[in-house]
Scaffold this motif. Sequence first.
Motif, PDB file in Angstrom:
ATOM      1  N   PHE A 419       0.829  -1.210   0.000  1.00  0.00           N
ATOM      2  CA  PHE A 419       0.000   0.000   0.000  1.00  0.00           C
ATOM      3  C   PHE A 419       0.864   1.261   0.000  1.00  0.00           C
ATOM      4  CE2 PHE A 419      -3.028  -3.118   1.617  1.00  0.00           C
ATOM      5  CZ  PHE A 419      -4.176  -2.774   0.932  1.00  0.00           C
ATOM      6  N   MET A 420       2.184   1.087   0.085  1.00  0.00           N
ATOM      7  CA  MET A 420       3.110   2.214   0.143  1.00  0.00           C
ATOM      8  C   MET A 420       3.871   2.323  -1.164  1.00  0.00           C
ATOM      9  SD  MET A 420       2.838   3.339   3.346  1.00  0.00           S
ATOM     10  CE  MET A 420       4.375   4.191   3.669  1.00  0.00           C
ATOM     11  N   PRO A 421       3.835   3.479  -1.827  1.00  0.00           N
ATOM     12  CA  PRO A 421       4.684   3.670  -3.009  1.00  0.00           C
ATOM     13  C   PRO A 421       6.148   3.796  -2.583  1.00  0.00           C
ATOM     14  CG  PRO A 421       3.560   5.706  -2.460  1.00  0.00           C
ATOM     15  CD  PRO A 421       3.015   4.662  -1.529  1.00  0.00           C
ATOM     16  N   ALA A 422       7.040   3.435  -3.493  1.00  0.00           N
ATOM     17  CA  ALA A 422       8.470   3.422  -3.164  1.00  0.00           C
ATOM     18  C   ALA A 422       9.098   4.796  -3.355  1.00  0.00           C
ATOM     19  CB  ALA A 422       9.181   2.376  -4.013  1.00  0.00           C
ATOM     20  N   TYR A 423       8.550   5.780  -2.657  1.00  0.00           N
ATOM     21  CA  TYR A 423       9.142   7.116  -2.712  1.00  0.00           C
ATOM     22  C   TYR A 423      10.470   7.116  -1.962  1.00  0.00           C
ATOM     23  CZ  TYR A 423       4.643   8.896  -4.393  1.00  0.00           C
ATOM     24  OH  TYR A 423       3.513   9.132  -5.127  1.00  0.00           O
ATOM     25  N   PRO A 424      11.340   8.087  -2.287  1.00  0.00           N
ATOM     26  CA  PRO A 424      12.610   8.186  -1.556  1.00  0.00           C
ATOM     27  C   PRO A 424      12.366   8.308  -0.050  1.00  0.00           C
ATOM     28  CG  PRO A 424      12.661   9.571  -3.507  1.00  0.00           C
ATOM     29  CD  PRO A 424      11.262   9.078  -3.382  1.00  0.00           C
ATOM     30  N   HIS A 425      13.175   7.619   0.717  1.00  0.00           N
ATOM     31  CA  HIS A 425      13.131   7.637   2.177  1.00  0.00           C
ATOM     32  C   HIS A 425      11.839   7.022   2.733  1.00  0.00           C
ATOM     33  CE1 HIS A 425      16.579  10.226   1.685  1.00  0.00           C
ATOM     34  NE2 HIS A 425      15.845  11.144   1.072  1.00  0.00           N
ATOM     35  N   VAL A 426      11.104   6.291   1.883  1.00  0.00           N
ATOM     36  CA  VAL A 426       9.904   5.589   2.331  1.00  0.00           C
ATOM     37  C   VAL A 426      10.172   4.084   2.276  1.00  0.00           C
ATOM     38  CG1 VAL A 426       7.486   5.054   1.856  1.00  0.00           C
ATOM     39  CG2 VAL A 426       8.306   7.404   1.620  1.00  0.00           C
ATOM     40  N   THR A 427       9.976   3.420   3.383  1.00  0.00           N
ATOM     41  CA  THR A 427      10.165   1.968   3.439  1.00  0.00           C
ATOM     42  C   THR A 427       8.848   1.277   3.117  1.00  0.00           C
ATOM     43  OG1 THR A 427      11.902   2.185   5.107  1.00  0.00           O
ATOM     44  CG2 THR A 427      10.853   0.025   4.869  1.00  0.00           C
ATOM     45  N   GLN A 428       8.830   0.554   2.032  1.00  0.00           N
ATOM     46  CA  GLN A 428       7.622  -0.188   1.674  1.00  0.00           C
ATOM     47  C   GLN A 428       7.402  -1.341   2.656  1.00  0.00           C
ATOM     48  OE1 GLN A 428       8.450  -0.970  -2.633  1.00  0.00           O
ATOM     49  NE2 GLN A 428       6.358  -0.227  -2.908  1.00  0.00           N
ATOM     50  N   THR A 429       6.181  -1.506   3.117  1.00  0.00           N
ATOM     51  CA  THR A 429       5.794  -2.649   3.926  1.00  0.00           C
ATOM     52  C   THR A 429       4.790  -3.483   3.145  1.00  0.00           C
ATOM     53  OG1 THR A 429       4.051  -1.369   5.002  1.00  0.00           O
ATOM     54  CG2 THR A 429       6.200  -1.441   6.099  1.00  0.00           C
ATOM     55  N   PHE A 430       4.803  -4.797   3.393  1.00  0.00           N
ATOM     56  CA  PHE A 430       3.966  -5.691   2.608  1.00  0.00           C
ATOM     57  C   PHE A 430       3.013  -6.521   3.459  1.00  0.00           C
ATOM     58  CE2 PHE A 430       7.829  -4.861   0.241  1.00  0.00           C
ATOM     59  CZ  PHE A 430       7.343  -4.570  -1.024  1.00  0.00           C
ATOM     60  N   CYS A 431       3.256  -6.618   4.750  1.00  0.00           N
ATOM     61  CA  CYS A 431       2.434  -7.465   5.608  1.00  0.00           C
ATOM     62  C   CYS A 431       1.272  -6.656   6.172  1.00  0.00           C
ATOM     63  CB  CYS A 431       3.273  -8.036   6.740  1.00  0.00           C
ATOM     64  SG  CYS A 431       2.493  -9.419   7.590  1.00  0.00           S
ATOM     65  N   LEU A 432       0.064  -7.143   5.961  1.00  0.00           N
ATOM     66  CA  LEU A 432      -1.129  -6.469   6.461  1.00  0.00           C
ATOM     67  C   LEU A 432      -1.407  -6.821   7.919  1.00  0.00           C
ATOM     68  CD1 LEU A 432      -3.504  -6.963   3.406  1.00  0.00           C
ATOM     69  CD2 LEU A 432      -1.831  -5.161   3.815  1.00  0.00           C
ATOM     70  N   GLY A 433      -0.723  -7.799   8.429  1.00  0.00           N
ATOM     71  CA  GLY A 433      -0.930  -8.228   9.816  1.00  0.00           C
ATOM     72  C   GLY A 433      -0.663  -9.712   9.941  1.00  0.00           C
ATOM     73  N   GLY A 434      -0.644 -10.180  11.162  1.00  0.00           N
ATOM     74  CA  GLY A 434      -0.424 -11.597  11.402  1.00  0.00           C
ATOM     75  C   GLY A 434      -0.226 -11.881  12.864  1.00  0.00           C
ATOM     76  N   THR A 435      -0.742 -12.993  13.302  1.00  0.00           N
ATOM     77  CA  THR A 435      -0.560 -13.436  14.683  1.00  0.00           C
ATOM     78  C   THR A 435      -0.043 -14.862  14.672  1.00  0.00           C
ATOM     79  OG1 THR A 435      -2.860 -14.177  14.824  1.00  0.00           O
ATOM     80  CG2 THR A 435      -2.373 -11.949  15.610  1.00  0.00           C
ATOM     81  N   GLY A 436       0.680 -15.210  15.706  1.00  0.00           N
ATOM     82  CA  GLY A 436       1.261 -16.539  15.765  1.00  0.00           C
ATOM     83  C   GLY A 436       0.799 -17.304  16.986  1.00  0.00           C
ATOM     84  N   SER A 437       1.496 -18.368  17.272  1.00  0.00           N
ATOM     85  CA  SER A 437       1.170 -19.184  18.441  1.00  0.00           C
ATOM     86  C   SER A 437       2.388 -20.014  18.808  1.00  0.00           C
ATOM     87  CB  SER A 437      -0.019 -20.107  18.164  1.00  0.00           C
ATOM     88  OG  SER A 437       0.299 -21.040  17.134  1.00  0.00           O
ATOM     89  N   TYR A 438       2.387 -20.479  20.046  1.00  0.00           N
ATOM     90  CA  TYR A 438       3.448 -21.375  20.506  1.00  0.00           C
ATOM     91  C   TYR A 438       2.813 -22.444  21.386  1.00  0.00           C
ATOM     92  CZ  TYR A 438       7.476 -23.403  22.749  1.00  0.00           C
ATOM     93  OH  TYR A 438       8.401 -24.307  23.184  1.00  0.00           O
ATOM     94  N   SER A 439       3.285 -23.665  21.213  1.00  0.00           N
ATOM     95  CA  SER A 439       2.834 -24.754  22.078  1.00  0.00           C
ATOM     96  C   SER A 439       3.909 -25.818  22.131  1.00  0.00           C
ATOM     97  CB  SER A 439       1.519 -25.361  21.544  1.00  0.00           C
ATOM     98  OG  SER A 439       1.726 -25.956  20.276  1.00  0.00           O
TER      99      SER A 439
END
Length: 787
Positions: A419-439
């Motif tokens: 959702f982020m354009p690759a403008y100078p000094h802008v870090t593109q992110t790609f993950c919309l979210g996520g949760t994990g688990s441990y057992s």
Amino acid sequence: MSEIRKKNMSCRQGSFLLAGVLIFSSMSLHAAKVKSLSSEKKDSVVANVSNVNGKEVKGRNVMLGAGDSSTPRTLNIGLPFSGDILINENDLPVVYTFWTQIPTTCWRYDSSLGAMGVMSFSEGALQYGKVGYIVTSSDREPGRKFRGYGGVNFSSEGNAAYDLNISTPIGKGWGISLSASEIYNHGSFDNLQFANWQDRYESFKAGIYKKYERGQVGLLYKYAMARPITGSYTPYRYLGNGKTEGFNGFDPGRDSYIVGNGLFPYIDFYTGKERMARMGADSVSRNVSHAFYLYGNHRFGEDYKLKWSMMYMHSEVALTMQYPISMNIYDKADDAFGGAKLYLPNSVVPYEGAVQMIASQYYPQVGINQFMSKGELTKSFGQHNMRLGLTYMYYNAPILQQTGTYVQTVENHPRLLSFMPAYPHVTQTFCLGGTGSYSRAFTSKTALYLADDFRLNQIISGGVGARLEMQTGKNHTFPYPNKNYSDFAAMKAAHPDAIDDYVYKTNAKFNYVLTGNILAQLTKPFGLMAEATYNRYYSPYTDYAEKNAFGAPKDANYPLRNKLFSHFESVMYAGGGIYFNLGQYINLVSKLTYINKHNIVTSENLYTALGQYNIYPITYDIKTLGWTTDVMSSIGNFNMHALLTLQNPKYKNYAYSTPDGSASYSYDDKIIPTLSKVLIELDPSYYLCNRDVRVWASARYFGKQYGNKTNTISYKGWWETFLGVDWKVNRYLSLKGQVRNLLNQKGVQGSLVGGEQITNESQMIGKGFVAEQIRPRCVEVSASFNF
């Protein structure tokens, strides 16, 4: 982990594992002990027998599938595939459970195996408590002289496999056996841009054996490394009436729907930060196992015989998979998120093509320890052959799950979108979210089984058996679904009594199996038979401590899940029919079968004007009534095997609704997705040149299947076709050539992701969706040799 995620994960697990195996027809033939495969053709384990009074199943072609020839296909039992490929080696399962350690990461069919077969449904339940047919295998042992067995295999897809076994006596009853195997599986995709192989496997075995007057003992070490890259989904466009086509020219089975550069985003469970991982990296997909087998047999006097086996295995296991979490594919990126713009990496120009939301499940490498043992004492008393068996299984395994949601392009070798354009000094992110688990699970099962195979008179024979198993264990888990451990500090501040390690114990839960069969030989060639198996096993589940009217945790910021429910599932299998044997000319078995899986727990999401409801727990049943006829015939140099199965696998007692009754669904009497009502197999073969050359074919028909639980979306039936020539050049060398998917049929199989609540086919016509594909035509040549 939420229950709906568990349900979807189960579907994906089946899809992942089915990429390498094929569903086959339902049959419960018993037969005599499996014979050595040293002279058998390498991926078609068949015996032309139709004995109905043994413990093995013959005529199943278990290694002849449209997937990888080194892994077994799944044998259909009239129940939906649960993901658990059942494989034994030296009388013990190769893994305790398939998740997260896939059995084929530590077992393949190669020259190290001296015998192989398929255990019957009832024997699998009696000896191991399993539901389904079990592929059995035994490692090759040294004989009276030096011997070697080997093979090479190449395919038109660029695959290659090499394996070798050598064994020799070393004096005074001692002997050694050494084996090695290398598999380079390119898969059916034209190429993966980030890896050379879709499946890379290697193994090494070293065994030392001692034979003595009353038996023998063997010690075997097995090393295995597997690096599978998972992903068998394909984008399609639904045309109606069971017809589909690749989405916008996508070539099913050839084009890849895995992110092209192999990079996928996820949220770190411990830090809550976005990270990137690459498919094919060690921490993402490399599995390494070290197994030690100690096994043998001993005769006590002339009547008692003990066969025993023990195995300890330590494994470093990793598993990663990407799967679509939305059913529809958006033809234009602007339609996906209310007009929000999406950008390719390093781009400032909005992307305008088709897109889809994808989720990743990343299980980094963890150490798993398991120990299994089995002993079986046999003794004959007159017309009774008694068996007393004891099994023990111990499993110690952590599971760390990290997830991410992202958007990708719909094309061959998809690209990530931001959702982020690759403008100078802008870090593109790609993950919309996520949760994990441990057992972490500590589980032990101790079982005792007793069986009696008897003959009452010249006409009536049969068998009965019972298994009683005590299950104990302790599970540690992070008890907050949809939260990461990085959120725990905030939860602890708001709830001082919050815990980060919920422990629940399994105290002496008892599972049991009952089996019985009877055979009436009315005349020399003709008789009646019947059998039944009942298997009940412990399957607990948990729920939130407090829920609101929508089934969600009452406090979204504190989703504590610590309510444990003791729960059992059961499977009832019964069958009866006739057999007719007339020498080698005809061996026929025809029988009716019934199977019922009871008390299955799941969850469903319902979407209404008031919001999303999570309905849980839902319990339901599955029932299948079938009729199977299996015929084997041999006349001169011509052999024929034919099998027809008609079955009606349906959901029962499967309905759910919102608490206020504003919305409801029922799947009662609906056909189970991915299961065909009609299954056919035809296997003709003919010997030439003094039976040194064998020309063979195999055709399997899978009838119409439904893609969703409401049965509104269907897939047309298809044929899996094979053609081959085997040439025994001499006693030391055999050559083989074969074509898989001879007709090069292309089409859809598997469940339609997210289609559970489509009530009318017209809702899908012209739209994109994602499902599995049929493997395209492939030519293979191989050579096997011995010395």
